[in-house]
Design a protein around this motif. Sequence first.
Motif, short mmCIF file in Angstrom:
data_model
loop_
_atom_site.label_atom_id
_atom_site.label_comp_id
_atom_site.label_asym_id
_atom_site.label_seq_id
_atom_site.Cartn_x
_atom_site.Cartn_y
_atom_site.Cartn_z
N GLY A 39 0.82 -1.19 0.00
CA GLY A 39 0.00 0.00 0.00
C GLY A 39 0.86 1.25 0.00
O GLY A 39 2.02 1.23 0.41
N SER A 41 0.36 5.85 0.09
CA SER A 41 -0.54 6.99 0.20
C SER A 41 0.07 8.21 -0.46
O SER A 41 1.26 8.51 -0.26
CB SER A 41 -0.83 7.30 1.68
OG SER A 41 -1.65 8.45 1.80
N ARG A 45 -4.67 10.06 -0.74
CA ARG A 45 -5.19 9.07 -1.69
C ARG A 45 -4.48 7.74 -1.44
O ARG A 45 -3.26 7.68 -1.43
CB ARG A 45 -4.97 9.53 -3.12
CG ARG A 45 -5.23 8.45 -4.17
CD ARG A 45 -4.93 8.95 -5.55
NE ARG A 45 -6.05 9.70 -6.08
CZ ARG A 45 -5.94 10.63 -7.03
NH1 ARG A 45 -4.77 10.93 -7.53
NH2 ARG A 45 -7.01 11.25 -7.47
N GLU A 46 -5.26 6.66 -1.24
CA GLU A 46 -4.70 5.35 -0.96
C GLU A 46 -4.58 4.54 -2.25
O GLU A 46 -5.54 4.42 -3.01
CB GLU A 46 -5.58 4.59 0.04
CG GLU A 46 -5.65 5.23 1.41
CD GLU A 46 -4.34 5.11 2.17
OE1 GLU A 46 -3.65 4.09 1.99
OE2 GLU A 46 -4.01 6.05 2.92
N ALA A 62 -6.90 1.77 -3.84
CA ALA A 62 -6.65 0.77 -2.80
C ALA A 62 -7.89 0.05 -2.31
O ALA A 62 -7.79 -1.09 -1.85
CB ALA A 62 -5.95 1.43 -1.61
N HIS A 63 -9.07 0.66 -2.40
CA HIS A 63 -10.25 0.06 -1.78
C HIS A 63 -11.12 -0.62 -2.84
O HIS A 63 -11.50 -0.02 -3.85
CB HIS A 63 -11.05 1.12 -1.03
CG HIS A 63 -10.29 1.67 0.15
ND1 HIS A 63 -9.55 2.83 0.07
CD2 HIS A 63 -10.11 1.19 1.41
CE1 HIS A 63 -8.97 3.07 1.24
NE2 HIS A 63 -9.29 2.08 2.07
N HIS A 70 -9.53 -3.03 1.78
CA HIS A 70 -8.22 -2.53 1.36
C HIS A 70 -7.47 -3.66 0.67
O HIS A 70 -7.24 -4.72 1.25
CB HIS A 70 -7.42 -2.01 2.54
CG HIS A 70 -6.34 -1.04 2.16
ND1 HIS A 70 -5.25 -1.41 1.39
CD2 HIS A 70 -6.21 0.29 2.39
CE1 HIS A 70 -4.48 -0.35 1.19
NE2 HIS A 70 -5.04 0.69 1.79
#
Length: 328
Positions: A39, A41, A45-46, A62-63, A70
């Motif tokens: 992951g 960021s 924003r992921e 990511a989601h 996640h």
Amino acid sequence: MAVNVAAWSDPVRQPEPGRLRTWHLVCPSESLRPGQVMGFSLGGRELVLFRGQGGTVFALSAHCAHMGTHLAGGTVVGDCLRCPLHHWRFDGSGACRAVPRQPEVTGRPGQRPFPVVERHGAILVFNGPVVLFPPPAVGDAELRWRTGPAVTVRCDWLPVIANSFDIEHLRTVHRRELWDAPTVERPDPFTFRLRYTSRVTGTGPSDRLMKALSGNRIGVTITLHGGTLLSVESDLGRTRSALVAGLHKTPEGMSVRLAFAARRSHVPGMDGVSLAVSRWLFTAFLRRDLSVLHGMRFNAAGAAEDPVLRQLLDFTASLPEDRDDERG
């Protein structure tokens, strides 16, 4: 070039580096092996990165589009990423390719993809749906690269950027003097470049080695690419070296990750030695900055008195940021 100094004196109005529509250095290439997921960021924003079994790196939102899980906890299956909750599979373009017990997946929601390249021993991700400019190409094919660990400087983005283009700081801290006037170039809206030729006035171990290698005439090209990637290319006459610094804002300050390069050698075993020397010279040069930048509060009005820094502020103020409605 003119710059609105009053606007830059207010830190609230500075660009947010994590939101800049540009290339961001995420991690060394070697840290993401086939089948791995991580992951990341960018300004809230992921994202997730994964390297498919074929070796290609992909970046997705990511989601999970299904129920929001996640995907950093997902599994790589071939060149797809499988959600850990319901095992939906998404390919590198973000399209849904498989849903358990559902033979037809047409029309299923997918993930938002982000452009990815591997360059200079690192993985770069573009923060936006459309690439606005190509990733930087630093040096040539004769350079060998190695990416080092990230270092955190307890200050904001602009002090780190401005420090690299501050000629007076070059004289006072780095013990260098210019042979002639520096030149500033802005070849496109996303590139700011400074060129100069310097000589060494310091007497430390790294200063003496630099003087010996260069004949005391060092050609330097410093380029800011989109606001988050900084490259430094040094021509020492008998040899050349290069560095790329990726800037990433964290709660502790600015994280700076360096990728070093040195000329490939035809002598067996010398590549590692050349990289070690390059890293030592650059690290010794940059170490002098850390104690100065920790805790710095950037004063744009003072910086704008310098003609080079004034142009730099004008450039950074013009860089595009992504909009809130693009951050899904």
